[in-house]
Design an enzyme around this catalytic site. Structure first.
Site, short mmCIF file in Angstrom:
data_model
loop_
_atom_site.label_atom_id
_atom_site.label_comp_id
_atom_site.label_asym_id
_atom_site.label_seq_id
_atom_site.Cartn_x
_atom_site.Cartn_y
_atom_site.Cartn_z
N SER A 176 0.83 -1.21 0.00
CA SER A 176 0.00 0.00 0.00
C SER A 176 0.86 1.26 0.00
CB SER A 176 -0.94 -0.07 1.21
OG SER A 176 -1.88 0.97 1.19
N ASP A 340 -9.97 -4.98 -4.55
CA ASP A 340 -9.29 -3.93 -3.78
C ASP A 340 -9.89 -2.56 -4.11
OD1 ASP A 340 -7.49 -2.23 -2.50
OD2 ASP A 340 -5.77 -3.53 -2.94
N HIS A 373 -7.57 -5.31 -0.35
CA HIS A 373 -6.35 -4.63 0.08
C HIS A 373 -5.56 -5.38 1.16
CE1 HIS A 373 -4.19 -0.89 -0.43
NE2 HIS A 373 -4.07 -0.73 0.86
#
Ligand SMILES: *[C@@H]1O[C@H](CO)[C@@H](O)[C@H](O)[C@H]1NC(C)=O
Ligand SMILES: *[C@@H]1O[C@H](CO)[C@@H](O)[C@H](O)[C@H]1NC(C)=O
Ligand SMILES: *[C@@H]1O[C@H](CO)[C@@H](O)[C@H](O)[C@H]1NC(C)=O
Length: 397
Positions: A176, A340, A373
């Site tokens: 991320s 995601d 995610h």
């Protein structure tokens, strides 16, 4: 639609309320904690699993004192000779515990067991990296940074430290925001001479098409900007009483759905434990990310007007990070998921398009239709579906 908007606003208010009370209780807790010996990641999460672990500290050029942990050997301790160092960089409002759920499931342990020399980074502002040569986290000056500083100071400091200690080039894994830090640094030709390869899990670069309803609404409503002007320079989503409050709420409603509204429907999490591991970040960092969601560009922090930008950058608009200038022969591994909502498929595709001249032998794309995610770091099957191909990529480079 109206009902949806109301629910979104309520959810945001709830989060804000949590952050404001989090600031107060966090301060109080810090006072209590500093009188005791605060345990580090090694003692809390690594040695408890039967692994050797070393605590290290590095000071950035702008004075932040950061901690990183090293897991030098795996449980079986069989591999002899020089091991390849891997630096693991967590994402937003997280810390190195991201990589340390359990030996069978988490990348920190799995890499150590497979003969890598594992280094875990914690960025400025996390409770494990709250030192500074002259500032304390109680001052607003301490929180005067966005991911620009994470890319320009923190990441190079970690890279150089590990390189100095091991004498070897590094493999890198980011999750991320940890991917944005590296893409930003690489595009500025930082640390390329000591980077061996880089794996990006849930890559964040372009954010203009982001789907997460909560994140998008927060960006559109200038939520972080409002907090900043209210004087809250520290953004603490889950501190102290806040996380207790969240846990209480989570016994009555399904908390995986709050998390899912932000990150997407994670297919493969063991539990919602990741909620309890949130770390503060700078409100300025949240504003910077919101700017990227609104503008769809990858630029430095926008001071909002030509004069102020000129003062900081010598030009009226913030300088852009040029993804095309990442060297075509840098081995890159991109792992992204169909569910995601933060690293959404369209934005990842934009990144892949900007890498169209990349040497095809140096670019690995791993797409998981069912992943959101957090599955990339907490998924119970990430070991097989992500980490095995990731380690094969490291072995080849
Ligand atoms: C924050 O840091 C910048 C330099 O990066 C400086 O120009 C600015 O005055 C600082 N802001 C505050 C509120 O201290
Ligand atoms: C979930 O986590 C617990 C505690 O870490 C572990 O004992 C259990 O095996 C995990 N379950 C699955 C399905 O991986
Ligand atoms: C970005 O980098 C590429 C490759 O170095 C270069 O050709 C291009 O002109 C740059 N773009 C901008 C806007 O500077």
């Amino acid at each position: 639609m109206i009902v949806n908007k109301t629910i979104t606003s309520l959810a945001i208010l709830l989060l804000l309320n949590i952050s404001a009370s989090g600031v107060r209780t966090k301060l109080h807790r810090r006072l209590v904690e500093t009188s005791n010996d605060v345990k580090g990641i090694c003692q809390l999460m690594v040695e408890t699993q039967g692994y050797a672990c070393e605590e290290h500290k590095v000071t950035t050029e702008d004075g932040y004192i950061l901690s990183l942990q090293r897991i030098p050997t795996g449980r079986s301790n069989s591999k002899k000779g020089a091991k390849a160092p891997v630096l693991l960089q967590h994402g937003l409002i997280s810390d190195a515990s991201t990589w340390l759920d359990s030996p069978d499931q988490s990348l920190g342990f799995i890499l150590a067991d497979n003969g890598f020399d594992v280094w875990l980074a914690n960025v400025r502002g996390t409770s494990y990296s709250s030192g500074h040569t002259s500032l304390t986290p109680d001052s607003s000056d301490y929180w005067n940074w966005s991911w620009d500083e994470l890319a320009i100071y923190d990441l190079p400091a970690f890279f150089r430290y590990v390189h100095d200690k091991t004498g070897q080039k590094l493999h890198y894994v980011g999750h991320s925001l940890g991917t944005l830090m590296a893409l930003g640094a690489f595009s500025r030709e930082e640390v390329l001479n000591i980077a061996r390869s880089a794996a990006m899990l849930s890559p964040i670069a372009y954010m203009g098409q982001m789907l997460s309803p909560l994140a998008r609404a927060a960006a559109d409503l200038f939520i972080a900007d409002a907090l900043y002007w209210l004087g809250l320079k520290k953004f603490a989503p889950g501190g102290g009483a806040a996380s207790k409050l969240l846990k209480d709420i989570c016994t009555t409603i399904d908390c995986t759905s709050i998390e899912n509204a932000i990150t997407g429907p994670n297919c493969c999490l063991n539990s919602s434990s990741s909620l309890s591991k949130q770390q503060p970040t700078a409100t300025k960092n949240m504003i910077h990310l919101a700017q990227m969601i609104r503008k769809g560009t990858i630029e430095m922090y926008d001071y909002g007007n030509g004069d102020d930008n000129n003062k900081h950058y010598g030009q009226g608009t913030p300088p852009a990070y040029n993804m095309t200038s990442i060297p075509n022969d840098l081995p890159l591994f991109l792992g992204y998921g169909g569910q995601d909502l933060l690293s959404d498929v369209k934005d990842v595709q934009t990144l892949i398009d900007t890498l169209s001249d990349h040497d095809p032998n140096k670019l690995v794309l791993l797409y998981r239709e069912d992943y959101a995610h957090l599955d990339f770091v907490h998924g119970t099957n990430a070991n097989q579906v992500v980490y095995d191909p990731l380690m094969a990529f490291f072995e080849r480079n």
